[in-house]
Design a protein around this motif. Sequence first.
Motif, PDB file in Angstrom:
ATOM      1  N   LYS A 153      -2.983  55.661  -4.244  1.00 14.16           N
ATOM      2  CA  LYS A 153      -3.000  55.331  -5.669  1.00 14.16           C
ATOM      3  C   LYS A 153      -1.567  55.203  -6.153  1.00 14.16           C
ATOM      4  O   LYS A 153      -0.678  55.965  -5.739  1.00 14.16           O
ATOM      5  CB  LYS A 153      -3.735  56.429  -6.443  1.00 14.16           C
ATOM      6  N   GLN A 155       1.388  53.977  -9.487  1.00 14.18           N
ATOM      7  CA  GLN A 155       1.680  54.237 -10.899  1.00 14.18           C
ATOM      8  C   GLN A 155       0.772  53.511 -11.886  1.00 14.18           C
ATOM      9  O   GLN A 155       0.224  54.152 -12.790  1.00 14.18           O
ATOM     10  CB  GLN A 155       3.151  53.917 -11.198  1.00 14.18           C
ATOM     11  N   TYR A 158      -2.553  55.168 -12.241  1.00 13.62           N
ATOM     12  CA  TYR A 158      -2.499  56.450 -12.949  1.00 13.62           C
ATOM     13  C   TYR A 158      -2.383  56.228 -14.455  1.00 13.62           C
ATOM     14  O   TYR A 158      -3.023  56.930 -15.252  1.00 13.62           O
ATOM     15  CB  TYR A 158      -1.314  57.274 -12.464  1.00 13.62           C
ATOM     16  N   ASP A 161      -5.442  55.290 -16.287  1.00 10.99           N
ATOM     17  CA  ASP A 161      -6.278  56.455 -16.581  1.00 10.99           C
ATOM     18  C   ASP A 161      -5.942  57.062 -17.944  1.00 10.99           C
ATOM     19  O   ASP A 161      -6.785  57.725 -18.559  1.00 10.99           O
ATOM     20  CB  ASP A 161      -6.095  57.529 -15.504  1.00 10.99           C
ATOM     21  N   TYR A 401       4.430  60.516 -16.254  1.00 10.25           N
ATOM     22  CA  TYR A 401       3.033  60.856 -16.532  1.00 10.25           C
ATOM     23  C   TYR A 401       2.955  62.017 -17.528  1.00 10.25           C
ATOM     24  O   TYR A 401       2.176  61.981 -18.485  1.00 10.25           O
ATOM     25  CB  TYR A 401       2.332  61.222 -15.228  1.00 10.25           C
ATOM     26  N   ASP A 410      -3.443  66.462 -12.464  1.00  6.56           N
ATOM     27  CA  ASP A 410      -4.311  65.360 -12.060  1.00  6.56           C
ATOM     28  C   ASP A 410      -3.701  64.525 -10.938  1.00  6.56           C
ATOM     29  O   ASP A 410      -4.395  63.706 -10.321  1.00  6.56           O
ATOM     30  CB  ASP A 410      -4.601  64.443 -13.257  1.00  6.56           C
ATOM     31  N   LEU A 411      -2.408  64.701 -10.673  1.00  8.44           N
ATOM     32  CA  LEU A 411      -1.707  63.901  -9.664  1.00  8.44           C
ATOM     33  C   LEU A 411      -1.792  64.606  -8.317  1.00  8.44           C
ATOM     34  O   LEU A 411      -0.798  65.113  -7.784  1.00  8.44           O
ATOM     35  CB  LEU A 411      -0.250  63.696 -10.079  1.00  8.44           C
TER      36      LEU A 411
END
Length: 585
Positions: A153, A155, A158, A161, A401, A410-411
């Motif tokens: 996944k 940037q 993310y 999201d 983020y 979450d990462l």
Amino acid sequence: MEGYRFLYNLRICCAIVEIIAANSNAMDISSLLTDRRLDNNFLRQLGSTPINQCASLPPGKLSNYANRPNILIFMADDLGHADIGYSEGSHQTPTPNIDKFAYDGIILNRHYSHPLCTPTRSAFMTGKYAFQVGMQTGAISEGEPWGLPVAFKIQPQYFKDLGYSTYTVGKWHLGSHTRNHYPSSRGFDYSFGITSGDCNWYDFTAGWMKPVPVSGRALRENGKIFPLNQSTTPFPELIASRAENLIAASPPNKPWYMFFATPLTHTGFDNFDAVQHPVKEYHLHINESAILKFEERVKQLGSIHALDRTFARLVKALKRKGVLNNTIIIFVADNGAPLPESADFIHGTNHGSNWPLRQGKGTLFEGGIRTLSFIWAPMLQRRGFVYDDLFHISDWLPTLYEGAGGNTADLTGISAVSHWKRFHDYYAIGPVRDEVVNNIDGVTNQYSITIMEDNGKLYKLLGGNVFNNSYLGWRRTEGTSTSDEMKSWTPLSVNCNAPEGVERAPCQPWLTDCLFDITSEPCETNNIASVYPSTLRKLQLRLRALNDTAYPPQILPYDPASNPDLYDGFWVPWKDIHHVLDPTI
């Protein structure tokens, strides 16, 4: 025309977003979707455009997303340590626009990248070291069937999201052998640029000189060939205009993320031994007469001047839109400048300068990996200072983020760390990173790690090959001398604490690992491996443990089946078999 149609449709979407923002109950927008002015091809092509994203939001969510800051990533290419005004105070390279925002932001004095384009961009996008995603070996050349594995996944995914619209403009360089590797398939709502390392600035061709001469057109929009075979506008200006238009057309109540990757100041790709900057407006009125005889350096100064002008254009676009004070701006270089002595191994030189740091692009010496970077963000409580902590380019993912209001928990699976809280309160929070892995590459046999000891000192291990091991030195900025350095002191000026460019204790990393104290001696003139064997052993053991987390190298050689002559002169995703040619819709 397709690009302008996109922007027109995006403006209509902006109007819809405003309606939704004004009335949270107005989530049924089916009647608006049938507006005849809205190109249905646009909706099918960009399934995550602002209009579709807004339609999927629960009532009340839009206003929450609107509070998030915009994010503008400005990535320079092959930029030398000494080639920006705020770094070494060079009189050759005035960059007033970049300098203004650097000094008003937070300058990252120990910002580290990987030594080449592809590894650096993969780390930036994934929040992991390049060796942890299989991108540790070399830069992708056109026709090579490898890229950043789609399992990771990145940037834009993310930030989607978090409710962001996502754009990329300029250079990609993370794979193009299948459509799944295109930016349009990896989380970007809109993409415009080249998938290659660089291109001819007027006909957008990219290719090889070795092992065989081959080239093809490489310009794409949203994964499809862009129908412009020749332009009077050079590529750097073309993408700057596209970025300006995207900012102008961005939804007023929805945050956006833009990865703007300019080819400035990269070497030209027509031949790999000269700078490709024939753009008249790029040529500076050089005040230093001593530099005029260095023709290629003068061209490079024009390129640096254009870099500064491009940065100013995007800042002005933010001001015109009225969003500058709600935008995080990141300026970052992907690696150091390529030196002429190493040109045969890295597709040429741009006559940039890393002085007084050692070596340059393609190496793990400081000149190749200690890169220029700063963050400017109005929401930061404290700005206008130099940040001396270790910072790896992968750290931008969690840092941004968190700055956007995301929860870094979450990462999952990343190795990077967030510096956002440290930026806010530098003295209340201790350093968040105590080591940087500069790379571990078993294919070319290159490895290096920097650690911070408890006393704050930085020790660096460097081992393996440096190209063909024939040149490991320093290169003074062209046109300068010990009697006329053409620079003024800045807070970032590197003090070697030793004669510049003069090796004291030799380093031959292909024979035995080298060790440097880069706090006291950042120019790597003194190999102290024999003086501190326990420190050297500590770093060697740490590297061995980290190597256990390595992902298999993805690098593969040129595939003749990719030859653009087979596809009307275009580079295409030839490994897709049934989807090589662009879809008709």
